[in-house]
Motif scaffolding. Structure first.
Motif, mmCIF file in Angstrom:
data_model
loop_
_atom_site.group_PDB
_atom_site.id
_atom_site.type_symbol
_atom_site.label_atom_id
_atom_site.label_comp_id
_atom_site.label_asym_id
_atom_site.label_seq_id
_atom_site.Cartn_x
_atom_site.Cartn_y
_atom_site.Cartn_z
ATOM 1 N N TYR A 1 0.711 -1.314 -0.217
ATOM 2 C CA TYR A 1 -0.262 -0.260 -0.237
ATOM 3 C C TYR A 1 1.232 1.449 -0.032
ATOM 4 O O TYR A 1 0.071 1.961 -1.083
ATOM 5 C CB TYR A 1 -1.066 -0.301 0.985
ATOM 6 C CG TYR A 1 -1.233 1.613 1.065
ATOM 7 C CD1 TYR A 1 -2.143 2.125 0.559
ATOM 8 C CD2 TYR A 1 -0.737 1.830 2.374
ATOM 9 C CE1 TYR A 1 -2.938 2.779 0.853
ATOM 10 C CE2 TYR A 1 -1.784 2.936 2.776
ATOM 11 C CZ TYR A 1 -2.263 4.016 1.818
ATOM 12 O OH TYR A 1 -3.212 4.871 1.923
ATOM 13 N N LEU A 2 1.981 0.539 0.647
ATOM 14 C CA LEU A 2 2.676 2.659 1.121
ATOM 15 C C LEU A 2 3.447 2.976 -0.519
ATOM 16 O O LEU A 2 3.722 3.870 -0.681
ATOM 17 C CB LEU A 2 4.342 2.429 2.650
ATOM 18 C CG LEU A 2 3.325 2.752 3.481
ATOM 19 C CD1 LEU A 2 3.979 2.048 4.672
ATOM 20 C CD2 LEU A 2 2.411 3.712 4.108
ATOM 21 N N ALA A 3 4.036 1.505 -0.831
ATOM 22 C CA ALA A 3 4.207 1.443 -1.848
ATOM 23 C C ALA A 3 3.818 2.121 -3.194
ATOM 24 O O ALA A 3 3.991 2.755 -4.416
ATOM 25 C CB ALA A 3 5.249 -0.019 -2.393
ATOM 26 N N LYS A 4 2.597 1.881 -3.184
ATOM 27 C CA LYS A 4 1.619 2.766 -4.633
ATOM 28 C C LYS A 4 1.257 4.299 -4.350
ATOM 29 O O LYS A 4 0.684 4.555 -5.252
ATOM 30 C CB LYS A 4 0.404 1.825 -4.239
ATOM 31 C CG LYS A 4 0.515 0.485 -5.159
ATOM 32 C CD LYS A 4 -1.079 -0.556 -5.327
ATOM 33 C CE LYS A 4 -1.103 -1.341 -5.967
ATOM 34 N NZ LYS A 4 -3.149 -1.915 -5.705
ATOM 35 N N GLU A 5 1.363 3.863 -2.958
ATOM 36 C CA GLU A 5 1.394 5.569 -2.560
ATOM 37 C C GLU A 5 2.673 6.814 -2.607
ATOM 38 O O GLU A 5 2.642 7.766 -2.089
ATOM 39 C CB GLU A 5 0.883 5.604 -1.036
ATOM 40 C CG GLU A 5 -0.400 5.347 -0.532
ATOM 41 C CD GLU A 5 -1.588 5.461 -1.582
ATOM 42 O OE1 GLU A 5 -1.816 7.340 -1.468
ATOM 43 O OE2 GLU A 5 -2.203 5.081 -2.381
ATOM 44 N N GLY A 6 3.510 5.954 -3.340
ATOM 45 C CA GLY A 6 5.179 6.807 -3.172
ATOM 46 C C GLY A 6 5.803 6.824 -1.972
ATOM 47 O O GLY A 6 6.683 7.700 -1.745
ATOM 48 N N VAL A 7 5.555 6.009 -1.174
ATOM 49 C CA VAL A 7 5.934 6.492 0.098
ATOM 50 C C VAL A 7 7.353 5.604 0.234
ATOM 51 O O VAL A 7 7.029 4.426 -0.089
ATOM 52 C CB VAL A 7 5.566 6.188 1.416
ATOM 53 C CG1 VAL A 7 5.928 6.386 2.857
ATOM 54 C CG2 VAL A 7 4.301 7.048 1.812
ATOM 55 N N VAL A 8 8.091 5.708 0.468
ATOM 56 C CA VAL A 8 9.924 5.249 0.298
ATOM 57 C C VAL A 8 9.976 4.012 2.020
ATOM 58 O O VAL A 8 9.646 4.637 2.987
ATOM 59 C CB VAL A 8 10.545 6.281 0.250
ATOM 60 C CG1 VAL A 8 12.605 5.355 0.469
ATOM 61 C CG2 VAL A 8 10.360 6.434 -0.809
ATOM 62 N N MET A 9 10.234 3.472 1.796
ATOM 63 C CA MET A 9 9.989 2.892 3.280
ATOM 64 C C MET A 9 11.358 1.279 2.675
ATOM 65 O O MET A 9 11.353 0.469 1.979
ATOM 66 C CB MET A 9 8.619 1.649 3.742
ATOM 67 C CG MET A 9 7.484 2.507 4.344
ATOM 68 S SD MET A 9 8.490 3.512 5.451
ATOM 69 C CE MET A 9 8.428 2.063 7.079
ATOM 70 N N PRO A 10 12.085 0.979 3.742
ATOM 71 C CA PRO A 10 13.078 -0.067 3.225
ATOM 72 C C PRO A 10 12.133 -1.410 2.871
ATOM 73 O O PRO A 10 11.389 -1.659 4.016
ATOM 74 C CB PRO A 10 14.034 -0.013 4.569
ATOM 75 C CG PRO A 10 13.900 1.496 5.260
ATOM 76 C CD PRO A 10 12.428 1.725 5.452
ATOM 77 N N PRO A 11 13.127 -2.872 2.820
ATOM 78 C CA PRO A 11 12.369 -3.675 2.984
ATOM 79 C C PRO A 11 12.364 -4.551 3.690
ATOM 80 O O PRO A 11 11.306 -5.587 3.941
ATOM 81 C CB PRO A 11 13.386 -3.914 1.335
ATOM 82 C CG PRO A 11 13.787 -3.939 0.946
ATOM 83 C CD PRO A 11 14.218 -1.672 1.646
ATOM 84 N N SER A 12 13.440 -4.010 4.926
ATOM 85 C CA SER A 12 13.379 -5.184 5.925
ATOM 86 C C SER A 12 12.223 -3.772 6.997
ATOM 87 O O SER A 12 12.384 -4.702 7.844
ATOM 88 C CB SER A 12 14.952 -5.003 6.407
ATOM 89 O OG SER A 12 15.485 -3.482 6.942
ATOM 90 N N SER A 13 11.801 -3.353 6.479
ATOM 91 C CA SER A 13 10.819 -2.715 7.934
ATOM 92 C C SER A 13 9.510 -3.677 8.234
ATOM 93 O O SER A 13 9.278 -4.560 7.650
ATOM 94 C CB SER A 13 10.474 -1.880 7.379
ATOM 95 O OG SER A 13 10.518 -0.196 6.193
ATOM 96 N N GLU A 14 10.336 -3.455 9.572
ATOM 97 C CA GLU A 14 8.811 -4.327 10.219
ATOM 98 C C GLU A 14 7.559 -3.781 10.486
ATOM 99 O O GLU A 14 7.221 -2.286 9.902
ATOM 100 C CB GLU A 14 9.662 -4.683 12.170
ATOM 101 C CG GLU A 14 10.848 -5.202 11.906
ATOM 102 C CD GLU A 14 11.139 -5.952 13.375
ATOM 103 O OE1 GLU A 14 10.777 -5.031 14.200
ATOM 104 O OE2 GLU A 14 12.494 -5.711 13.480
ATOM 105 N N LYS A 15 6.365 -4.937 10.602
ATOM 106 C CA LYS A 15 5.030 -4.346 10.568
ATOM 107 C C LYS A 15 5.024 -3.451 11.346
ATOM 108 O O LYS A 15 4.291 -2.041 11.063
ATOM 109 C CB LYS A 15 3.994 -5.447 10.960
ATOM 110 C CG LYS A 15 2.589 -5.122 10.785
ATOM 111 C CD LYS A 15 1.872 -6.199 11.248
ATOM 112 C CE LYS A 15 0.303 -5.303 11.011
ATOM 113 N NZ LYS A 15 -0.946 -6.464 11.502
ATOM 114 N N HIS A 16 5.558 -3.001 12.901
ATOM 115 C CA HIS A 16 5.196 -1.999 13.999
ATOM 116 C C HIS A 16 5.709 -0.150 13.015
ATOM 117 O O HIS A 16 4.888 0.691 12.999
ATOM 118 C CB HIS A 16 5.575 -2.066 14.818
ATOM 119 C CG HIS A 16 7.432 -1.844 15.032
ATOM 120 N ND1 HIS A 16 7.960 -1.115 15.041
ATOM 121 C CD2 HIS A 16 8.332 -2.803 14.695
ATOM 122 C CE1 HIS A 16 8.903 -0.846 14.976
ATOM 123 N NE2 HIS A 16 9.302 -2.623 15.158
#
Length: 301
Positions: free
Chosen positions: A72-87
């Motif tokens: 969802y965040l990727a579709k919104e153009g939000v950068v998050m490291p692939p290793s990010s935890e759910k919290h």
């Protein structure tokens, strides 16, 4: 009774749309304590939204898997490291909704309520600031948000509706310099709005890449010249489906068009793509490799 705000409701609905039918029906039973029987997924989604007390509660449900929030965040153009935890993904999603940087789209609505400051077309970027000296960084952030949303929407694997991509966003003599580094450098150069537009389009539509720009201060630089050229430099990560393939640096040259409502159009694009070797040891969002003096040299060309 649900207390979701407009942006929260819209975002939660988009997340529910990514879930399987089995998980949706199970989640509906959970939030209603099985007191309401739903007949289909549409009714399940509406029931979940109606009986959710707050957005955080819904995001933390077991059936709302980490990968769904990441997508969802990727579709919104939000950068998050692939290793990010759910919290971490939950926290970033709540921040996104609290800043109202989402497009609210309710089922059956005749109009899309747009609460995002990001322009829909290059022409609307002219309205961001009448005087770029007021806040040039804001212009750079909004341009990047607009550009990468537009480009990523052409990737059919993301399930988004393709937006209005085309040569109209570029100057007729626009230049593209694309350097891909995978062992050795491969240079491609294109001249003209049609060719540049088609080559950039191929990255998402044919190669199914997804670009996540880093719009934090260490990932974005914006400079302007006295003659009206604005340079926007941005770093980010490149993805295909759930895999992070590498990183990119991109520099845009923007000039206003006095014959088209003084709107901003793209004069040149310099893009560097680096493969997975550039990710080794990287735990944070990518930072720019260009410094201000290097960008300033481009302003004087």
């Amino acid at each position: 009774m649900s207390l979701l705000s407009g942006p929260e409701r819209s975002g939660c609905l988009k997340i529910l749309n990514l879930m399987s039918e089995v998980d949706l029906l199970s989640l509906s039973d959970t939030v209603t304590n099985k007191l309401i029987v739903v007949e289909d997924v549409t009714e399940a989604k509406e029931t979940i939204l109606s009986f959710t007390k707050n957005a955080e509660e819904l995001l933390k449900r077991k059936k709302v898997h980490r990968d769904i929030i990441f997508k969802y965040l990727a579709k919104e153009g939000v950068v998050m490291p692939p290793s990010s935890e759910k919290h971490q993904l939950v926290k970033r999603t709540l921040e996104l909704w609290s800043s109202a940087e989402v497009v609210v789209e309710e089922p059956g609505a005749t109009d899309v309520i747009k609460q995002r400051l990001v322009p829909n077309t290059a022409m609307e970027i002219a309205d961001v600031k009448a005087d770029i000296g007021c806040d040039i960084l804001m212009l750079g952030q909004q341009f990047c948000s607009w550009f990468f949303q537009l480009l990523n929407s052409q990737n059919t694997s993301l399930g988004q509706q393709a937006q209005d991509w085309g040569p109209q966003h570029f100057w007729p003599d626009v230049k593209l310099r694309l350097v891909a580094r995978a062992g050795s450098d491969q240079l491609e150069e294109f001249l003209g709005a049609e060719l540049v537009s088609c080559r950039l389009l191929a990255l998402t539509k044919e190669e199914h890449l997804h670009f996540s720009p880093n719009l934090e201060p260490h990932g974005l630089k914006v400079l302007s010249s006295p003659h009206g050229l604005v340079l926007v430099a941005v770093a980010g990560t490149i993805h295909r489906d759930m895999t992070c393939l590498g990183v990119f640096d991109q520099i845009f040259g923007l000039i206003r068009s006095p014959l088209e409502n003084n709107s901003w159009k793209i004069k040149f694009v310099n893009m560097k793509i680096r493969g997975q070797d550039a990710l080794v040891g990287t735990q944070t969002a990518p930072a720019l490799t260009y410094n201000s003096s290097e960008l300033q040299m481009l302003c004087t060309l």
